[in-house]
Motif scaffolding. Structure first.
Motif, PDB file in Angstrom:
ATOM      1  N   GLY A  89       0.819  -1.222   0.000  1.00 36.84           N
ATOM      2  CA  GLY A  89       0.000   0.000   0.000  1.00 36.84           C
ATOM      3  C   GLY A  89       0.842   1.256   0.000  1.00 36.84           C
ATOM      4  O   GLY A  89       2.023   1.231   0.369  1.00 36.84           O
ATOM      5  N   PRO A  90       0.271   2.376  -0.423  1.00 34.51           N
ATOM      6  CA  PRO A  90       1.021   3.625  -0.498  1.00 34.51           C
ATOM      7  C   PRO A  90       1.520   4.110   0.872  1.00 34.51           C
ATOM      8  O   PRO A  90       0.819   4.018   1.882  1.00 34.51           O
ATOM      9  N   THR A  91       2.726   4.622   0.841  1.00 37.41           N
ATOM     10  CA  THR A  91       3.433   5.020   2.069  1.00 37.41           C
ATOM     11  C   THR A  91       2.922   6.348   2.621  1.00 37.41           C
ATOM     12  O   THR A  91       2.779   7.328   1.889  1.00 37.41           O
ATOM     13  N   ILE A  92       2.722   6.384   3.923  1.00 37.00           N
ATOM     14  CA  ILE A  92       2.382   7.630   4.621  1.00 37.00           C
ATOM     15  C   ILE A  92       3.647   8.228   5.243  1.00 37.00           C
ATOM     16  O   ILE A  92       3.941   9.406   5.034  1.00 37.00           O
ATOM     17  N   LEU A  93       4.393   7.430   5.991  1.00 34.43           N
ATOM     18  CA  LEU A  93       5.650   7.908   6.597  1.00 34.43           C
ATOM     19  C   LEU A  93       6.661   6.768   6.633  1.00 34.43           C
ATOM     20  O   LEU A  93       6.277   5.604   6.798  1.00 34.43           O
ATOM     21  N   GLN A  94       7.922   7.142   6.527  1.00 37.68           N
ATOM     22  CA  GLN A  94       9.007   6.176   6.713  1.00 37.68           C
ATOM     23  C   GLN A  94      10.051   6.786   7.639  1.00 37.68           C
ATOM     24  O   GLN A  94      10.206   8.010   7.676  1.00 37.68           O
ATOM     25  N   ALA A  95      10.777   5.938   8.336  1.00 36.85           N
ATOM     26  CA  ALA A  95      11.950   6.394   9.100  1.00 36.85           C
ATOM     27  C   ALA A  95      13.071   5.411   8.828  1.00 36.85           C
ATOM     28  O   ALA A  95      12.837   4.203   8.745  1.00 36.85           O
ATOM     29  N   SER A  96      14.282   5.932   8.677  1.00 34.81           N
ATOM     30  CA  SER A  96      15.394   5.021   8.429  1.00 34.81           C
ATOM     31  C   SER A  96      16.397   5.076   9.575  1.00 34.81           C
ATOM     32  O   SER A  96      16.487   6.081  10.304  1.00 34.81           O
ATOM     33  N   VAL A  97      17.126   3.986   9.717  1.00 33.57           N
ATOM     34  CA  VAL A  97      18.189   3.891  10.729  1.00 33.57           C
ATOM     35  C   VAL A  97      19.413   3.302  10.037  1.00 33.57           C
ATOM     36  O   VAL A  97      19.277   2.573   9.056  1.00 33.57           O
ATOM     37  N   PRO A  98      20.611   3.588  10.561  1.00 38.65           N
ATOM     38  CA  PRO A  98      21.793   2.953   9.984  1.00 38.65           C
ATOM     39  C   PRO A  98      21.897   1.493  10.432  1.00 38.65           C
ATOM     40  O   PRO A  98      21.443   1.159  11.530  1.00 38.65           O
ATOM     41  N   VAL A  99      22.461   0.669   9.570  1.00 41.54           N
ATOM     42  CA  VAL A  99      22.859  -0.674   9.999  1.00 41.54           C
ATOM     43  C   VAL A  99      24.322  -0.556  10.415  1.00 41.54           C
ATOM     44  O   VAL A  99      25.149  -0.089   9.639  1.00 41.54           O
ATOM     45  N   LEU A 100      24.610  -0.930  11.670  1.00 40.84           N
ATOM     46  CA  LEU A 100      25.946  -0.680  12.222  1.00 40.84           C
ATOM     47  C   LEU A 100      26.773  -1.970  12.240  1.00 40.84           C
ATOM     48  O   LEU A 100      26.209  -3.073  12.315  1.00 40.84           O
ATOM     49  N   PRO A 101      28.098  -1.808  12.177  1.00 40.06           N
ATOM     50  CA  PRO A 101      28.958  -2.994  12.255  1.00 40.06           C
ATOM     51  C   PRO A 101      28.638  -3.770  13.534  1.00 40.06           C
ATOM     52  O   PRO A 101      28.442  -3.166  14.594  1.00 40.06           O
ATOM     53  N   GLY A 102      28.561  -5.075  13.431  1.00 39.24           N
ATOM     54  CA  GLY A 102      28.287  -5.896  14.614  1.00 39.24           C
ATOM     55  C   GLY A 102      26.810  -6.047  14.925  1.00 39.24           C
ATOM     56  O   GLY A 102      26.442  -6.745  15.870  1.00 39.24           O
ATOM     57  N   ASP A 103      25.942  -5.393  14.160  1.00 43.61           N
ATOM     58  CA  ASP A 103      24.503  -5.544  14.407  1.00 43.61           C
ATOM     59  C   ASP A 103      24.073  -6.995  14.262  1.00 43.61           C
ATOM     60  O   ASP A 103      24.549  -7.707  13.376  1.00 43.61           O
ATOM     61  N   ASP A 104      23.152  -7.401  15.118  1.00 44.06           N
ATOM     62  CA  ASP A 104      22.440  -8.661  14.892  1.00 44.06           C
ATOM     63  C   ASP A 104      20.950  -8.325  14.838  1.00 44.06           C
ATOM     64  O   ASP A 104      20.567  -7.151  14.943  1.00 44.06           O
ATOM     65  N   GLU A 105      20.157  -9.360  14.680  1.00 40.99           N
ATOM     66  CA  GLU A 105      18.720  -9.136  14.506  1.00 40.99           C
ATOM     67  C   GLU A 105      18.142  -8.349  15.688  1.00 40.99           C
ATOM     68  O   GLU A 105      17.315  -7.450  15.500  1.00 40.99           O
ATOM     69  N   ALA A 106      18.597  -8.683  16.895  1.00 43.20           N
ATOM     70  CA  ALA A 106      18.040  -8.039  18.092  1.00 43.20           C
ATOM     71  C   ALA A 106      18.394  -6.559  18.137  1.00 43.20           C
ATOM     72  O   ALA A 106      17.525  -5.704  18.393  1.00 43.20           O
ATOM     73  N   SER A 107      19.654  -6.234  17.861  1.00 37.97           N
ATOM     74  CA  SER A 107      20.055  -4.823  17.966  1.00 37.97           C
ATOM     75  C   SER A 107      19.413  -4.005  16.851  1.00 37.97           C
ATOM     76  O   SER A 107      18.968  -2.872  17.067  1.00 37.97           O
ATOM     77  N   LEU A 108      19.349  -4.580  15.661  1.00 42.25           N
ATOM     78  CA  LEU A 108      18.763  -3.843  14.545  1.00 42.25           C
ATOM     79  C   LEU A 108      17.252  -3.660  14.737  1.00 42.25           C
ATOM     80  O   LEU A 108      16.710  -2.568  14.524  1.00 42.25           O
ATOM     81  N   SER A 109      16.579  -4.711  15.181  1.00 42.36           N
ATOM     82  CA  SER A 109      15.122  -4.579  15.352  1.00 42.36           C
ATOM     83  C   SER A 109      14.803  -3.580  16.461  1.00 42.36           C
ATOM     84  O   SER A 109      13.825  -2.830  16.358  1.00 42.36           O
ATOM     85  N   ALA A 110      15.635  -3.514  17.499  1.00 43.75           N
ATOM     86  CA  ALA A 110      15.386  -2.546  18.580  1.00 43.75           C
ATOM     87  C   ALA A 110      15.545  -1.115  18.058  1.00 43.75           C
ATOM     88  O   ALA A 110      14.759  -0.220  18.411  1.00 43.75           O
ATOM     89  N   ARG A 111      16.551  -0.907  17.202  1.00 45.42           N
ATOM     90  CA  ARG A 111      16.760   0.439  16.646  1.00 45.42           C
ATOM     91  C   ARG A 111      15.588   0.840  15.747  1.00 45.42           C
ATOM     92  O   ARG A 111      15.136   1.980  15.773  1.00 45.42           O
ATOM     93  N   VAL A 112      15.092  -0.113  14.978  1.00 47.03           N
ATOM     94  CA  VAL A 112      13.940   0.176  14.099  1.00 47.03           C
ATOM     95  C   VAL A 112      12.682   0.411  14.940  1.00 47.03           C
ATOM     96  O   VAL A 112      11.918   1.349  14.681  1.00 47.03           O
ATOM     97  N   LEU A 113      12.495  -0.433  15.966  1.00 49.16           N
ATOM     98  CA  LEU A 113      11.274  -0.338  16.772  1.00 49.16           C
ATOM     99  C   LEU A 113      11.148   1.036  17.438  1.00 49.16           C
ATOM    100  O   LEU A 113      10.046   1.600  17.524  1.00 49.16           O
ATOM    101  N   ALA A 114      12.277   1.581  17.865  1.00 48.93           N
ATOM    102  CA  ALA A 114      12.235   2.921  18.485  1.00 48.93           C
ATOM    103  C   ALA A 114      11.685   3.943  17.480  1.00 48.93           C
ATOM    104  O   ALA A 114      10.939   4.863  17.867  1.00 48.93           O
ATOM    105  N   GLN A 115      12.014   3.783  16.220  1.00 45.09           N
ATOM    106  CA  GLN A 115      11.485   4.684  15.187  1.00 45.09           C
ATOM    107  C   GLN A 115      10.013   4.403  14.900  1.00 45.09           C
ATOM    108  O   GLN A 115       9.227   5.317  14.645  1.00 45.09           O
ATOM    109  N   GLU A 116       9.628   3.130  14.942  1.00 50.75           N
ATOM    110  CA  GLU A 116       8.206   2.785  14.751  1.00 50.75           C
ATOM    111  C   GLU A 116       7.350   3.538  15.762  1.00 50.75           C
ATOM    112  O   GLU A 116       6.285   4.074  15.427  1.00 50.75           O
TER     113      GLU A 116
END
Ligand code: GRF
Length: 207
Positions: free
Chosen positions: A154-181
């Motif tokens: 569906g058409p986008t209303i808002l997006q937020a982006s985060v960097p993927v950092l060296p050493g990221d795993d699924e948990a660290s990346l999902s937490a960074r995204v969730l804060a933006q959600e």
């Protein structure tokens, strides 16, 4: 009469823990927020978010999808009946893990939002964080969009982006995204509830 605009009666649909739901409930505590969260409904009676919603004083409902077997539309009709009982005007999916049929999507067209944990159109579907890491992208994020029959399209209303950092795993990346959600979902819901953003001919239009 104060002349204040009536708030949009909003339901949040969940299947799990409901952290986005909590962010929305907190935003809507402010009387000036244009959406009022009047119902939280789940397709799983033991969804953790139901207790959190009840603790916040919000009406809750569960419509278990399992007795309906493969009849998705019968499940949705039961869910839709609950939404109508509560005079719902806007439906917000927040970790709701059921694919919706064209019947339900059509009935709520322009009044049905979802948040997806990727920068759509990248990484539709599940396991988005693992797939982003696997693909080696430098940026990842989340998208709030109007729901259309095609999944995550569906058409986008808002997006937020985060960097993927060296050493990221699924948990660290999902937490960074969730804060933006938790930041963009309340903003997007406010825009749709206030009518400053709407769906028109399949596209997002701003007032
Ligand atoms: C979020 O990552 C959301 O983007 C996705 O499902 C997850 C729900 O998390 N659709 P929560 O239940 O809001 O914590």
């Amino acid at each position: 009469m104060s002349g204040e605009r009536r708030r949009t009666r909003t339901a949040i649909l969940i299947s799990g823990r409901g952290s986005n739901m909590v962010a929305l409930i907190e935003a809507a505590r402010d009387e000036a927020y244009p959406a009022e969260i009047v119902l939280v409904a789940a397709n799983l009676p033991d969804a953790g978010g139901l207790e959190r919603a009840a603790a916040a004083g919000i009406a809750t409902a569960s419509v278990d999808h399992r007795p309906f077997g493969k009849d998705r539309e019968a499940f949705e009709q039961a869910l839709d009946a609950v939404l109508r009982q509560h005079d719902i005007e806007l439906v917000v999916l927040a970790g709701f893990m059921r694919v919706l049929t064209p019947w339900f999507v059509g009935r709520w067209q322009g009044r049905l939002l979802n948040i997806h944990p990727s920068l759509l159109p990248l990484f539709k579907g599940t396991h988005t964080h693992a797939r982003a890491l696997e693909a080696g992208v430098a940026e990842h994020g989340c998208t709030v969009h109007f729901v259309v029959p095609e999944l995550d399209a569906g058409p986008t209303i808002l997006q937020a982006s985060v960097p993927v950092l060296p050493g990221d795993d699924e948990a660290s990346l999902s937490a960074r995204v969730l804060a933006q959600e938790h930041l963009i979902y309340p903003q997007a819901v406010a825009q749709v509830a206030a009518g400053t953003v709407r769906l028109e001919n399949g596209a997002v239009v701003s007032a």
